[in-house]
Design a protein around this motif. Structure first.
Motif, mmCIF file in Angstrom:
data_model
loop_
_atom_site.group_PDB
_atom_site.id
_atom_site.type_symbol
_atom_site.label_atom_id
_atom_site.label_comp_id
_atom_site.label_asym_id
_atom_site.label_seq_id
_atom_site.Cartn_x
_atom_site.Cartn_y
_atom_site.Cartn_z
ATOM 1 N N ASP A 61 1.939 -38.740 27.996
ATOM 2 C CA ASP A 61 1.331 -37.645 27.234
ATOM 3 C C ASP A 61 1.134 -38.022 25.774
ATOM 4 O O ASP A 61 0.126 -37.669 25.158
ATOM 5 C CB ASP A 61 2.164 -36.365 27.339
ATOM 6 N N ASP A 62 2.081 -38.763 25.215
ATOM 7 C CA ASP A 62 1.970 -39.210 23.827
ATOM 8 C C ASP A 62 0.752 -40.123 23.657
ATOM 9 O O ASP A 62 -0.077 -39.931 22.762
ATOM 10 C CB ASP A 62 3.253 -39.935 23.423
ATOM 11 N N TYR A 63 0.601 -41.102 24.537
ATOM 12 C CA TYR A 63 -0.547 -42.009 24.471
ATOM 13 C C TYR A 63 -1.863 -41.270 24.740
ATOM 14 O O TYR A 63 -2.856 -41.475 24.042
ATOM 15 C CB TYR A 63 -0.415 -43.134 25.495
ATOM 16 N N ALA A 64 -1.860 -40.432 25.769
ATOM 17 C CA ALA A 64 -3.092 -39.721 26.142
ATOM 18 C C ALA A 64 -3.525 -38.747 25.057
ATOM 19 O O ALA A 64 -4.724 -38.599 24.795
ATOM 20 C CB ALA A 64 -2.889 -38.989 27.468
ATOM 21 N N THR A 65 -2.580 -38.094 24.416
ATOM 22 C CA THR A 65 -2.918 -37.160 23.341
ATOM 23 C C THR A 65 -3.652 -37.886 22.218
ATOM 24 O O THR A 65 -4.650 -37.396 21.698
ATOM 25 C CB THR A 65 -1.650 -36.474 22.801
ATOM 26 N N ARG A 66 -3.174 -39.073 21.877
ATOM 27 C CA ARG A 66 -3.846 -39.842 20.818
ATOM 28 C C ARG A 66 -5.214 -40.353 21.276
ATOM 29 O O ARG A 66 -6.181 -40.284 20.533
ATOM 30 C CB ARG A 66 -2.966 -41.003 20.368
ATOM 31 N N GLU A 67 -5.280 -40.869 22.495
ATOM 32 C CA GLU A 67 -6.532 -41.450 23.002
ATOM 33 C C GLU A 67 -7.620 -40.411 23.212
ATOM 34 O O GLU A 67 -8.791 -40.661 22.956
ATOM 35 C CB GLU A 67 -6.280 -42.190 24.319
ATOM 36 N N PHE A 68 -7.235 -39.245 23.681
ATOM 37 C CA PHE A 68 -8.227 -38.240 24.055
ATOM 38 C C PHE A 68 -8.246 -37.045 23.100
ATOM 39 O O PHE A 68 -8.619 -35.946 23.476
ATOM 40 C CB PHE A 68 -7.990 -37.784 25.503
ATOM 41 N N ARG A 69 -7.857 -37.303 21.860
ATOM 42 C CA ARG A 69 -7.883 -36.243 20.838
ATOM 43 C C ARG A 69 -9.283 -35.637 20.737
ATOM 44 O O ARG A 69 -9.454 -34.441 20.671
ATOM 45 C CB ARG A 69 -7.443 -36.812 19.485
ATOM 46 N N THR A 70 -10.279 -36.503 20.712
ATOM 47 C CA THR A 70 -11.668 -36.052 20.783
ATOM 48 C C THR A 70 -12.270 -36.642 22.043
ATOM 49 O O THR A 70 -11.978 -37.782 22.406
ATOM 50 C CB THR A 70 -12.485 -36.505 19.552
ATOM 51 N N LEU A 71 -13.099 -35.855 22.691
ATOM 52 C CA LEU A 71 -13.702 -36.285 23.950
ATOM 53 C C LEU A 71 -15.204 -36.417 23.802
ATOM 54 O O LEU A 71 -15.844 -35.589 23.154
ATOM 55 C CB LEU A 71 -13.383 -35.277 25.054
ATOM 56 N N PRO A 72 -15.775 -37.442 24.422
ATOM 57 C CA PRO A 72 -17.226 -37.609 24.388
ATOM 58 C C PRO A 72 -17.917 -36.422 25.063
ATOM 59 O O PRO A 72 -17.356 -35.788 25.950
ATOM 60 C CB PRO A 72 -17.472 -38.890 25.194
ATOM 61 N N ASP A 73 -19.132 -36.165 24.660
ATOM 62 C CA ASP A 73 -19.914 -35.068 25.224
ATOM 63 C C ASP A 73 -20.797 -35.590 26.357
ATOM 64 O O ASP A 73 -21.929 -35.147 26.516
ATOM 65 C CB ASP A 73 -20.759 -34.413 24.117
ATOM 66 N N ASN A 74 -20.274 -36.531 27.103
ATOM 67 C CA ASN A 74 -21.028 -37.184 28.166
ATOM 68 C C ASN A 74 -20.061 -37.587 29.272
ATOM 69 O O ASN A 74 -19.050 -38.225 29.004
ATOM 70 C CB ASN A 74 -21.720 -38.415 27.575
ATOM 71 N N LEU A 76 -20.228 -39.805 31.735
ATOM 72 C CA LEU A 76 -20.033 -41.240 31.909
ATOM 73 C C LEU A 76 -19.093 -41.803 30.853
ATOM 74 O O LEU A 76 -18.205 -42.605 31.158
ATOM 75 C CB LEU A 76 -21.379 -41.969 31.878
ATOM 76 N N ASP A 77 -19.242 -41.391 29.617
ATOM 77 C CA ASP A 77 -18.369 -41.880 28.551
ATOM 78 C C ASP A 77 -16.927 -41.411 28.736
ATOM 79 O O ASP A 77 -15.986 -42.158 28.456
ATOM 80 C CB ASP A 77 -18.899 -41.454 27.187
ATOM 81 N N VAL A 78 -16.735 -40.191 29.215
ATOM 82 C CA VAL A 78 -15.381 -39.685 29.478
ATOM 83 C C VAL A 78 -14.723 -40.549 30.553
ATOM 84 O O VAL A 78 -13.579 -40.986 30.407
ATOM 85 C CB VAL A 78 -15.392 -38.199 29.913
ATOM 86 N N LEU A 79 -15.442 -40.808 31.635
ATOM 87 C CA LEU A 79 -14.876 -41.600 32.731
ATOM 88 C C LEU A 79 -14.618 -43.045 32.316
ATOM 89 O O LEU A 79 -13.574 -43.617 32.638
ATOM 90 C CB LEU A 79 -15.796 -41.560 33.945
ATOM 91 N N THR A 80 -15.542 -43.637 31.576
ATOM 92 C CA THR A 80 -15.367 -45.015 31.123
ATOM 93 C C THR A 80 -14.173 -45.121 30.188
ATOM 94 O O THR A 80 -13.365 -46.047 30.291
ATOM 95 C CB THR A 80 -16.652 -45.520 30.436
ATOM 96 N N ARG A 81 -14.037 -44.171 29.293
ATOM 97 C CA ARG A 81 -12.910 -44.176 28.360
ATOM 98 C C ARG A 81 -11.589 -43.995 29.113
ATOM 99 O O ARG A 81 -10.589 -44.640 28.790
ATOM 100 C CB ARG A 81 -13.103 -43.062 27.334
ATOM 101 N N THR A 82 -11.595 -43.140 30.133
ATOM 102 C CA THR A 82 -10.397 -42.937 30.942
ATOM 103 C C THR A 82 -10.049 -44.208 31.710
ATOM 104 O O THR A 82 -8.885 -44.605 31.787
ATOM 105 C CB THR A 82 -10.593 -41.747 31.904
#
Length: 184
Positions: A61-74, A76-82
């Motif tokens: 949760d600590d890592y994910a909170t930092r990584e996904f603080r802002t999410l792409p509005d797309n 494909l980009d959300v899935l690629t980032r994940t």
């Protein structure tokens, strides 16, 4: 939180993070190893996190909170980032998915990603089955799949994710919100 308790928490999370980053298998990271690496007693780790499940979940949760603080509005980009996040933290994310009751479906970051994808799918194709489709899209970036495909020759995860998104949302919607043209 008392200063020594906060210091111990930070030391345990940092040590667990290092151990998971160095490990090749989730079972290589024990509570004893984390305590020793953090320079604290095993009891301190258990009091701070409850058990191994709690420690894994807190670190994730600590890592994910930092990584996904802002999410792409797309989508494909959300899935690629994940996908990239799970490759970077592969042993930790595998540990989370193997932990039974602390499954990847029962944490704040999954809920946040699911809600965001549900919104994006709804915008692209309407609300019908949007929640289910968001779950299905997230299933494509499960850590066990990321791990399985990691060493497979001829598999291009980015291309596969793009094709999946296009098949669900259509060619225009898959790239919507990116600011670039459909490369197909």
């Amino acid at each position: 939180m008392r200063a020594d308790k906060a210091r111990n928490r930070d030391a345990v999370l940092a040590a667990a993070g290092r151990l998971f980053a160095e490990a090749t298998d989730p079972d290589q990271v024990s509570m004893d190893a984390v305590a020793a690496a953090a320079g604290v007693g095993k009891g301190t780790v258990f009091r701070g996190f409850g058990d191994r499940h709690g420690l894994i979940r807190e670190l994730y949760d600590d890592y994910a909170t930092r990584e996904f603080r802002t999410l792409p509005d797309n989508v494909l980009d959300v899935l690629t980032r994940t996908w990239d996040f799970k490759r970077t933290h592969r042993v930790l994310t595998l540990a989370l998915e193997r932990e039974g009751f602390t499954s990847p479906y029962r944490n704040d970051s999954y809920d946040r990603l699911h809600a965001h994808l549900t919104e994006l799918v709804t915008r692209a194709r309407g609300p019908r089955n949007a929640g289910f489709l968001a779950h299905a899209l997230l299933a494509a970036v499960r850590s066990d799949l990321v791990e399985y495909l990691r060493e497979r020759p001829g598999v291009d995860p980015r291309e596969g994710l793009r094709d999946l998104v296009v098949s669900i949302l259509g060619p225009e919607s898959a790239y919507q919100g990116r600011g670039d043209e459909n490369p197909r």
